[in-house]
Design an enzyme around this catalytic site. Sequence first.
Site, PDB file in Angstrom:
ATOM      1  N   GLU A   1      -6.149 -29.209  42.054  1.00 45.58           N
ATOM      2  CA  GLU A   1      -5.525 -29.192  40.725  1.00 45.58           C
ATOM      3  C   GLU A   1      -5.037 -30.559  40.275  1.00 45.58           C
ATOM      4  O   GLU A   1      -5.088 -30.889  39.079  1.00 45.58           O
ATOM      5  CB  GLU A   1      -4.344 -28.209  40.710  1.00 45.58           C
TER       6      GLU A   1
ATOM      7  N   GLU B   1      -4.989 -20.463  47.278  1.00 44.24           N
ATOM      8  CA  GLU B   1      -3.616 -19.965  47.199  1.00 44.24           C
ATOM      9  C   GLU B   1      -3.563 -18.458  47.467  1.00 44.24           C
ATOM     10  O   GLU B   1      -2.639 -17.963  48.122  1.00 44.24           O
ATOM     11  CB  GLU B   1      -3.024 -20.281  45.824  1.00 44.24           C
TER      12      GLU B   1
END
Length: 716
Positions: free
Chosen positions: A139, A117
């Site tokens: 995740e 990210e």
Amino acid sequence: MCAIRYELGSDQILTLTIDMPGQSANTMNGAFRDALSETVARVQSDLDTVRGIIITSAKKTFFAGGDLKELHKVSRADAKAFEDMVNGLKADMRALETCGKPVVAAINGAALGGGLELALACHHRVVLDNDAIQLGLPEVTLGLLPGGGGTQRLPRMIGLEAAFPFLMEGKKVNPKAALKAGLIDDLAESVDEMITKAREFIDANPKCQQPWDQKGFKLPGGAPHHPAMAQKLAIAPAMLRQKTKGCYPAPERILSAAVEGAQVDFDSGSLIETRYFAELVIGQVAKNMTGTFWFQLNDLKAGGSRPAGFDTETFSKVGILGAGMMGAGIAYSTATRGIDVVLKDVSVENAEKGKGYSEKLLAKKVSRGRMTEARKAETLARIQPTDSASDLEGCDLIIEAVFEDSGLKAKVTQEAEPKLVNNGIFASNTSTIPITQLAQASGKPENFIGLHFFSPVDKMQLVEIIVGAKTSDETLARAFDYVQQIGKIPIVVNDSRGFFTSRVFGTFVNEGISMLAEGIHPSSIENAGLFAGMPVGPLAISDEVSLTLMQHIRAQSKKDTEAAGGVWEPHPAEAVIDRMVDEQGRKGKAAGAGFYEYPENGKKHLWPGLDQLFVDNDKAHAVQLQDLKDRILFIQAIETVRCLEEGVLRNIEDANIGSIFGIGFAAWTGGAIQFINQYGVRAFTERASELAARYGERFTPPGLLVEKAEGNAAFV
């Protein structure tokens, strides 16, 4: 020492090197957030003297992602503060992204979760071309979503549809695949070339702005309101629910965050993402999954169940007795890790057939470009098929994987054990017969141990190590090393009939079959299993195991129990199995007929004859789905507590990991014991007592559970 080194060169290129002090990997913890805020403030004050920014890492990996210890502690009361913290972190990332200067991520190692990210917030990404490097947003596998902008930036980069496998499945890729997918922009052969390419991008692009910050930006592949995309998104929730069965909130929240965020500006989308992220972080499913799949699993892999004080053993030659499905699978898993294998069966033809299993699996890898022909040939050369015990001479370890019969196992043990090197280990792959009983055939019971693999061995990660009454700690430590050497996950249990996993698995399939005996419709039983979070229903898995094998294991167990002076207590499922096999000739999937039909050119389906034989329409219509789901999960959790109470299980970690990786216990729960903890020990005990009153004493809470409930204490 600051977590981010700030080096502004004479060429006006600023290099930000992330190097978290006292950590082997960079993570998004408080120290990083503070360092990033300080760095952003300094960048903003130096902006006039900066031409471009390179973000890189001083660690072997680029960035490992969020700090799970921190996330695991966040409670509902902390939700507002947590949201503010996440939005603050994202604001700092956004400040770099919108500073007007080119920002390049020079990725020297794995970039997962928050690490990727961070890279996505840059204008350009250059990665070392090394197949060992992984990039992705995993995740979801821990019950979370990418909360650092991943659900907003990735769809804007590659489109919603292309982003979904990375976001909702946690797909990880190597640098070449990442380049092809559009996650990164360039590859480099060395660190020097990576930095050079980063500088070249800065030279060529003095001003930078993300596409989504430019006027007239259109989402690749179409925005949610685009007719083609709208049509796909209309059915996406239903397709997702079909996969998750409503057990896993993370994929659903990811879909919502991505689609809702794609309909507004980036900054509003980022706020939407944070809300969904906070909801998941404080939710019980994420707590269950991170606790087990991260903390407990890492503790296991670090040798938490291995006796201390023994040097790590490296095995070079392993003998395997029996070239059937299990033996062939063990041979493959061992040879692919660089260990020589002697695969023995009653005939060379059988042994060659077992080796052929490895040939098929390796050929598939070659066809998919994941292995070279030379590597395949090298791996196959390590497997020596034979019918002669003399070829076992010099083995460090011999594993018997013959039919589940005490007499046969004793015979092959006595034939093969003398061929071991001095202090070599003999292991049995039995799934139910006590190791102490089998060790009676051994000349060195202290070197005898159980290694229970799961089928198919090439796919199943778990190995259950069973310690017999005379097994030494040294033997256990060395067996643990072998399991890790072949890349499997070891759990350690003490001896008993069925050990841990087979005992608990037996309760699952027997409970499902008992429901059928009560007149409940087979479709309801199978759906209850799936909606509870089990990967398959109890009737389907019974067919896979084979009803005749279940009969055989029961007969062996009954015989051994009675020989030891015990009394065999029949289970309600036994009569159904006997009726299916003995009266109907339906023995399971391998025989082409069991609880299911297996048409040659069609999909398997439940055998219609079950309705006539077993279903009671009144009971079938009156039954509550929640009761069925609870029976399936509770019976397994109760048996797991019994295993703890009897000392079969040594710790909670082995119970949780073993239940999920060995028998497919519902992963959303975090494992059989964590299921009890998250349900509430007292509430679980009360519900178990209700089930016992209604469905039989097998649900009666064990003493250990009652003791915990009285003190309202969790299992730790």
